[in-house]
Design a protein around this motif. Structure first.
Motif, short mmCIF file in Angstrom:
data_model
loop_
_atom_site.label_atom_id
_atom_site.label_comp_id
_atom_site.label_asym_id
_atom_site.label_seq_id
_atom_site.Cartn_x
_atom_site.Cartn_y
_atom_site.Cartn_z
N THR A 1 9.42 4.73 4.57
CA THR A 1 8.92 6.11 4.65
C THR A 1 10.02 7.09 4.27
O THR A 1 11.15 7.00 4.78
CB THR A 1 8.43 6.43 6.07
OG1 THR A 1 7.49 5.44 6.49
CG2 THR A 1 7.78 7.80 6.14
N LEU B 1 1.00 4.56 -9.41
CA LEU B 1 1.70 5.68 -8.78
C LEU B 1 1.25 7.02 -9.39
O LEU B 1 1.15 8.02 -8.67
CB LEU B 1 3.21 5.51 -8.92
CG LEU B 1 3.80 4.33 -8.15
CD1 LEU B 1 5.30 4.20 -8.42
CD2 LEU B 1 3.56 4.47 -6.64
N ALA C 1 6.30 10.29 1.52
CA ALA C 1 5.88 9.11 0.77
C ALA C 1 6.06 7.85 1.61
O ALA C 1 7.08 7.68 2.27
CB ALA C 1 6.69 8.99 -0.53
N LYS C 2 5.06 6.98 1.55
CA LYS C 2 5.13 5.70 2.26
C LYS C 2 4.78 4.57 1.32
O LYS C 2 3.73 4.60 0.65
CB LYS C 2 4.17 5.68 3.46
CG LYS C 2 4.55 6.61 4.60
CD LYS C 2 3.72 6.34 5.85
CE LYS C 2 4.10 5.03 6.50
NZ LYS C 2 3.39 4.80 7.79
N ILE C 3 5.66 3.58 1.25
CA ILE C 3 5.38 2.34 0.53
C ILE C 3 5.50 1.24 1.56
O ILE C 3 6.61 0.89 1.99
CB ILE C 3 6.36 2.10 -0.64
CG1 ILE C 3 6.27 3.25 -1.65
CG2 ILE C 3 6.07 0.77 -1.31
CD1 ILE C 3 7.23 3.11 -2.82
N ASP D 1 8.38 -5.11 -5.30
CA ASP D 1 8.39 -4.27 -4.10
C ASP D 1 8.77 -5.06 -2.85
O ASP D 1 7.95 -5.27 -1.95
CB ASP D 1 7.02 -3.61 -3.92
CG ASP D 1 6.98 -2.68 -2.71
OD1 ASP D 1 8.02 -2.12 -2.36
OD2 ASP D 1 5.88 -2.54 -2.12
N ARG E 1 2.63 -0.71 -12.29
CA ARG E 1 2.92 0.08 -11.09
C ARG E 1 2.94 1.58 -11.41
O ARG E 1 2.49 2.39 -10.60
CB ARG E 1 4.26 -0.37 -10.51
CG ARG E 1 4.70 0.36 -9.26
CD ARG E 1 3.76 0.14 -8.11
NE ARG E 1 4.31 0.66 -6.85
CZ ARG E 1 3.59 0.98 -5.80
NH1 ARG E 1 2.26 0.82 -5.83
NH2 ARG E 1 4.15 1.44 -4.71
N ALA F 1 10.73 4.42 -3.11
CA ALA F 1 10.08 5.39 -2.23
C ALA F 1 10.76 6.75 -2.31
O ALA F 1 10.10 7.79 -2.27
CB ALA F 1 10.07 4.87 -0.79
N ASP G 1 0.85 -1.19 0.00
CA ASP G 1 0.00 0.00 0.00
C ASP G 1 0.89 1.25 0.00
O ASP G 1 1.90 1.31 0.72
CB ASP G 1 -0.91 0.02 1.23
CG ASP G 1 -1.99 -1.06 1.17
OD1 ASP G 1 -2.23 -1.57 0.06
OD2 ASP G 1 -2.55 -1.39 2.22
N THR G 2 0.50 2.24 -0.80
CA THR G 2 1.32 3.44 -0.99
C THR G 2 0.50 4.68 -0.72
O THR G 2 -0.64 4.80 -1.17
CB THR G 2 1.86 3.48 -2.44
OG1 THR G 2 2.61 2.27 -2.68
CG2 THR G 2 2.76 4.67 -2.65
N THR G 3 1.10 5.63 0.02
CA THR G 3 0.42 6.89 0.31
C THR G 3 1.37 8.06 0.07
O THR G 3 2.59 7.92 0.16
CB THR G 3 -0.08 6.96 1.77
OG1 THR G 3 1.03 6.79 2.67
CG2 THR G 3 -1.11 5.87 2.04
#
Length: 303
Positions: A71, A289, A65-67, A235, A285, A165, A48-50
């Protein structure tokens, strides 16, 4: 009716945990044989990516960014410089990647992490070769003044796929970047206009009259994969990277054009079929993204 054996469940859990630590490769290969990973992800799925833009208020552009647990915090500071004689109409970008001891137990205080300069160089090469930023946009006065963009990326949690990341945070920070207003002072030098002075009438005409954003094109995104026997794991976590050491990183831009392909050694050969599979996973991916970045930008515009 039987009562669940809590002690039996606990004992079984401890045995699995012990097996994982004593025989990590065998533990992972048991999962791989069933096309699943210990964290329940399919082999080709990223974590999960934010993205959060504007994470650092004092920076001209920033992003968090977090993958998965990995972080990255990226921040850009703009300064006026004198351009080189070779490129009088271009600015510059300087990138530094930092791995403080808080990010991983393998990073020791007082000893720089070996991966940091490698990732810094990778990021610089990728952003330069992708053509994402037109350095002429950073020019202020030809031959006299241009912008130097200092991009610092701090790894807050190093749980695998660090470059992916870091690149995502860099791209997001440049997407958030607002180039500040500058004007000429009495000595004819270009100086920053402070925020509290932006509404006031300036003695000298501003060189750029309002804050502006860079025009980004061919935005690069990356995906790191592990090659292990006939398996491809997208990943990877830090644990997976430490056990299965053959890594491949594919960088594509938003048009699916290949920017770079990076394989830092490893015991497994990158056969043509494996490379094609990695590129196919990266294409998928990149779409994910790009959507995440677009959502973050639209969220900032709404706010």
């Amino acid at each position: 009716m039987g009562v669940p054996d809590a002690s039996g469940d606990l004992s079984s859990e401890m045995e699995v945990d012990a097996f994982r630590h004593l025989f990590p490769l065998r533990y992972f290969e048991r999962h791989l044989s069933e096309s699943i990973r210990p964290d329940a992800r399919p082999l080709g799925r990223a974590r999960d990516t934010t993205l959060a833009l504007g994470a650092v208020a004092s920076a001209h552009g920033s992003a968090l960014a977090k993958i998965g647990s990995t972080t990255m915090l990226a921040a850009i500071k703009m300064e006026v410089m004198t351009p080189s004689t070779e490129s009088p109409d271009e600015g510059c970008i300087a990138i530094d990647f930092h791995m403080p001891p808080i990010c991983s137990p393998i990073v020791r205080p007082g000893r720089p992490a070996e991966a940091a300069p490698v990732i810094s160089k990778q990021l610089s090469d990728t952003i330069s070769s992708s053509g994402m930023i037109n350095l002429k946009e950073l020019s202020l006065v030809s031959g006299k003044a241009a912008w130097m963009a200092y991009l610092d990326i701090y790894c807050l949690d190093a749980d695998g796929a660090l470059f992916d990341a870091a690149l995502l945070s860099a791209v997001a920070a440049f997407s958030h970047l607002q180039i500040p207003i500058v004007s000429l002072n009495d000595d004819g030098k270009i100086v920053l206009v402070l925020e509290e002075d932006e509404g006031a009438k300036l003695e000298k005409e501003p060189v750029n009259k309002e804050k502006r954003k860079l025009t980004l094109s061919s935005i690069p995104f990356s995906l790191t994969c592990i090659l292990h026997k006939n398996y491809i794991l997208a990943d990877p976590t830090a644990e997976e990277e430490s056990i299965m050491e053959t890594l491949v990183t594919v960088v594509l831009d938003s048009s699916a054009r290949l920017v770079s392909f990076y394989k830092p050694g490893g015991s497994v050969f990158a056969y043509t079929s494996a490379v094609k599979d990695c590129v196919a996973l990266t294409r998928q991916r990149v779409k994910e993204l790009q959507e995440i970045l677009d959502e973050a930008i639209s969220g900032m515009e709404t706010d």
